[in-house]
Design an enzyme around this catalytic site. Structure first.
Site, PDB file in Angstrom:
ATOM      1  N   GLU A  50      -5.911   0.284  -4.980  1.00 38.63           N
ATOM      2  CA  GLU A  50      -4.926  -0.753  -4.686  1.00 38.63           C
ATOM      3  C   GLU A  50      -4.858  -1.767  -5.823  1.00 38.63           C
ATOM      4  O   GLU A  50      -5.723  -1.798  -6.705  1.00 38.63           O
ATOM      5  CB  GLU A  50      -5.283  -1.473  -3.379  1.00 38.63           C
ATOM      6  CG  GLU A  50      -6.619  -2.186  -3.434  1.00 38.63           C
ATOM      7  CD  GLU A  50      -6.714  -3.337  -2.442  1.00 38.63           C
ATOM      8  OE1 GLU A  50      -6.004  -4.328  -2.670  1.00 38.63           O
ATOM      9  OE2 GLU A  50      -7.506  -3.240  -1.494  1.00 38.63           O
ATOM     10  N   ASP A  85      -2.075 -11.021  15.678  1.00 38.04           N
ATOM     11  CA  ASP A  85      -2.226 -10.882  14.223  1.00 38.04           C
ATOM     12  C   ASP A  85      -3.109  -9.667  13.938  1.00 38.04           C
ATOM     13  O   ASP A  85      -4.338  -9.746  13.988  1.00 38.04           O
ATOM     14  CB  ASP A  85      -2.833 -12.162  13.629  1.00 38.04           C
ATOM     15  CG  ASP A  85      -2.737 -12.195  12.104  1.00 38.04           C
ATOM     16  OD1 ASP A  85      -2.378 -11.153  11.522  1.00 38.04           O
ATOM     17  OD2 ASP A  85      -3.020 -13.250  11.514  1.00 38.04           O
ATOM     18  N   LYS A  99     -13.886  -6.717   6.920  1.00 41.47           N
ATOM     19  CA  LYS A  99     -14.381  -8.063   6.605  1.00 41.47           C
ATOM     20  C   LYS A  99     -14.807  -8.785   7.875  1.00 41.47           C
ATOM     21  O   LYS A  99     -14.139  -8.721   8.898  1.00 41.47           O
ATOM     22  CB  LYS A  99     -13.299  -8.867   5.892  1.00 41.47           C
ATOM     23  CG  LYS A  99     -12.852  -8.277   4.562  1.00 41.47           C
ATOM     24  CD  LYS A  99     -11.767  -9.144   3.939  1.00 41.47           C
ATOM     25  CE  LYS A  99     -11.232  -8.515   2.665  1.00 41.47           C
ATOM     26  NZ  LYS A  99     -10.300  -7.397   2.905  1.00 41.47           N
TER      27      LYS A  99
END
Length: 324
Positions: free
Chosen positions: A32, A146, A167
């Site tokens: 990425e 979210d 994370k």
């Protein structure tokens, strides 16, 4: 000279190195570009990007960093393009799947997140993608809704993602539940517990364990052969020497989360804000850990990609998916 591929809402350009590797059924690892533009400052971001690509090459695979430059999606960046993206930094748009058409149509510069990188990797036939950490369900996600598009992308795009888990700024148990709902196979590498990015342990048991690159390759190969059309998540724990600072980093995360709430930082702005704040609060320790785990993931991912290429070549399947 780049090779062109029609598809994906525009003309995708593949670097000669990546094109040749794919044509010959050799190992390729997608990378990425958001980590370059939004993950750390210049010139550290450029140094890290080059180091990660070098690790991929050293371990038997061709790196394919993905980004959108001047409205054109590129699979495989040359040195000048890498440097341009690193200097652009946050001026490049953080580009998830939903943002691709807009960035291409506007002729803009986009740094691809996990979901966008997976999309382009799948379009050109790259089955393995290395990143730092995966997005997930945000804390209090049951109220805010979210949820990172990384998770839905894994549910519909047949690319294996090698990451350091999720994370710990996120809700890890709910993220794993959501991945189950999406039908995504989740495995941990050389551990029984799902890692939490900065720390080896999340308190969540991994659905399955893989101990070698060859085992990872067999899993990816089975997923492709069965045409399940979803991705795989292989979670690799952070190297032990950097996991020691995990408790300090977790304390900083809690403080940063409160600050984000107080300042109403939500949506796509949340993760960059939190990671930057955690880096400040830990005096750079979290950034050093971040770089270490990305390099470690690149090492594992390259070995997995090389094993997969060898496996598919040995039974004459070639680089793409075989017919049932």
């Amino acid at each position: 000279m780049e090779k062109d591929l029609n598809g994906g809402g525009g003309l995708i350009k593949i670097s000669p190195e990546v094109y040749d590797a794919l044509s010959c059924g050799k190992a390729v690892v997608a990378l990425e570009s958001t980590i370059i533009s939004h993950g750390m400052p210049y010139p550290q971001n450029l140094q890290t990007a080059k180091a990660v690509e070098a690790i991929v090459r050293k371990n038997g695979a061709t790196p394919a960093t993905i980004a959108i430059l001047d409205g054109t999606p590129y699979v495989g960046l040359n040195h000048e393009q890498l440097e341009r993206l690193a200097i652009l930094g946050r001026k490049a748009q953080k580009t998830a799947r939903r943002d691709i058409p807009f960035v291409v149509a506007a002729g803009g510069n986009g740094a691809t997140t996990v979901s966008a990188t997976m999309f382009f990797a799948s379009k050109v036939g790259i089955p393995v993608f290395v990143t730092g950490g995966l997005g997930g369900v945000h804390r209090h996600g049951e109220q805010t809704m979210d949820i990172s598009s990384d998770l839905t992308e894994l549910g519909k795009t047949p690319v294996a993602v090698i990451s350091a888990g999720v994370k710990s700024i996120l809700d890890i148990p709910r993220t794993l539940e959501y991945l189950e709902t999406q039908g995504v196979t989740v495995a941990a590498y050389k551990t029984d517990e799902f890692p939490a990015f900065f720390t080896e342990s999340s308190g969540c048991k991994a659905p399955c364990r893989l101990n070698t690159p060859e085992e990872c390759a067999k899993l990816i190969d089975a997923n492709l052969n069965l045409r399940l059309e979803n991705g795989i998540l292989i979670a690799v724990p952070i190297p032990k020497e950097y996991a020691a600072s995990g408790n300090m980093i977790e304390s900083a995360i809690q403080k940063a989360l409160q600050e984000a709430k107080d300042n109403n930082v939500i949506g796509s702005a949340a993760t960059p804000f939190l990671l930057n704040r955690v880096n400040q609060l830990t005096g750079g320790a979290s950034l050093a850990a971040n770089i270490a785990l990305v390099k470690n993931n690149a090492l594992v991912g390259a070995k997995v990609a090389a094993s997969l290429a060898n496996l598919r070549r040995s039974i004459n399947k070639g680089p793409g998916r075989s017919a049932l």
